[in-house]
Design an enzyme around this catalytic site. Sequence first.
Site, mmCIF file in Angstrom:
data_model
loop_
_atom_site.group_PDB
_atom_site.id
_atom_site.type_symbol
_atom_site.label_atom_id
_atom_site.label_comp_id
_atom_site.label_asym_id
_atom_site.label_seq_id
_atom_site.Cartn_x
_atom_site.Cartn_y
_atom_site.Cartn_z
ATOM 1 N N ALA A 86 -29.794 88.266 -29.362
ATOM 2 C CA ALA A 86 -31.100 87.926 -28.670
ATOM 3 C C ALA A 86 -32.172 89.076 -28.943
ATOM 4 O O ALA A 86 -32.141 90.016 -28.638
ATOM 5 C CB ALA A 86 -30.965 87.566 -27.303
ATOM 6 N N VAL A 121 -37.718 97.363 -29.008
ATOM 7 C CA VAL A 121 -36.832 98.441 -29.741
ATOM 8 C C VAL A 121 -35.406 98.388 -29.422
ATOM 9 O O VAL A 121 -34.627 98.492 -30.167
ATOM 10 C CB VAL A 121 -37.199 99.919 -29.607
ATOM 11 N N SER A 170 -33.354 95.541 -28.216
ATOM 12 C CA SER A 170 -32.611 94.760 -28.897
ATOM 13 C C SER A 170 -32.515 94.786 -30.560
ATOM 14 O O SER A 170 -31.611 94.418 -30.675
ATOM 15 C CB SER A 170 -33.251 93.029 -28.637
ATOM 16 N N MET A 224 -36.381 83.653 -28.521
ATOM 17 C CA MET A 224 -36.821 82.579 -27.681
ATOM 18 C C MET A 224 -38.212 82.143 -27.396
ATOM 19 O O MET A 224 -39.055 83.210 -27.023
ATOM 20 C CB MET A 224 -36.015 82.506 -26.306
ATOM 21 N N CYS A 237 -33.998 84.083 -15.648
ATOM 22 C CA CYS A 237 -34.124 83.778 -16.903
ATOM 23 C C CYS A 237 -32.584 84.242 -17.725
ATOM 24 O O CYS A 237 -32.025 83.637 -18.384
ATOM 25 C CB CYS A 237 -35.123 84.717 -17.531
ATOM 26 N N CYS A 278 -42.890 88.022 -18.629
ATOM 27 C CA CYS A 278 -43.368 87.589 -19.868
ATOM 28 C C CYS A 278 -44.287 86.393 -20.080
ATOM 29 O O CYS A 278 -44.969 86.302 -21.049
ATOM 30 C CB CYS A 278 -41.936 87.411 -20.595
#
Length: 349
Positions: free
Chosen positions: A6, A11, A13, A32, A99, A194
């Site tokens: 994902a 940085v 992920s 996503m 989430c 987000c």
Amino acid sequence: MRVLVALSGGVDSSTAAALLVAEGHDVIGVSMRVADYSDARRGRSCCAPDDLEDARAAARRLDIPFYVANVEARFRERVIEPFVRDYVEGRTPNPCVACNSDVKFDWLLARARALGAKLATGHYARVERRGGRFALCRAGDPAKDQTYFLYGLGQEALRDVLFPVGDLAKRDVRAVAAQAGLPNAEKAESQEICFVTQGDAGDFVALRAPGSVRAGEIVSTAGEVLGRHDGVHRFTVGQRRGLGLAGPAPRYVVRLEPGTARVVVGSAGEASRDRFAVTEVRWIAGAPPPRPVAARVKVRHRHEGEEGTVTPDGGGGQVRLARPVRGVAPGQAAVFYDGDEVLGGGRIV
């Protein structure tokens, strides 16, 4: 091993993907798309338009396939709508918990399994095998630990989840990213919710539910009217700043009363609790323990935790702390730890 990573565009992920590529795994990147960002500004959030491009650039650098999954409908149903509803009803939601539990480690994990793959993320957390079961454990870098947001993961999820940066310090993650030539090696950390790309959470709620927002009074615990406000959705229990109240002693939000549109304020002691209930409790081991358990309880992400006892009660539980803690906010997560291991957690009532 095939691994679906994902990629948020950050940085952490991207470095997780780089580490897996270096180990020789068959890595696939996925980001996503959680909302329509046609009018969004660039901010220090994750999953925004620029972040998708950063994720794509990282995948290109690592020479791995990259896909964008449109999860707008699911994200709206599982994260955004409960977020707005909680604020309107006087609670303080934690959208990252929702989430992780209901999108990343549910929807994405199902896609990974369909590909015969594991799911990896850039979370600072660790998974260990302990006594024939999987344990969710704090990260190697305590300052970056993100297990508070992951208590909803059960045994089936932990079996197929990888946290490649879980043992690393942030500086080491950036060093690995730089060595791998990742374009986001020095990218600033995400700090915002987000999907709140303009204004703050209060502005977002007012925009999404204008008919549910009411102005009201700020009152003392004795009922004295001290001021006015433009909606309980702009406050949280334990809050001190932004009340707009003058006086010799600091005041804190003690409780929110959405029915009367009142914000009740008082002393630090009045805004503290040593006992509270939790609901929607999830235990990492699966079943709740048969008797009360001693645990260190965190009532928010940056809280160091307080020693206490958790008594399971059906799908909920009762928490008793050794000392009162300020800002035990309904809607927030209370997460239970035994040393470095997460036992479980639930929503504060």
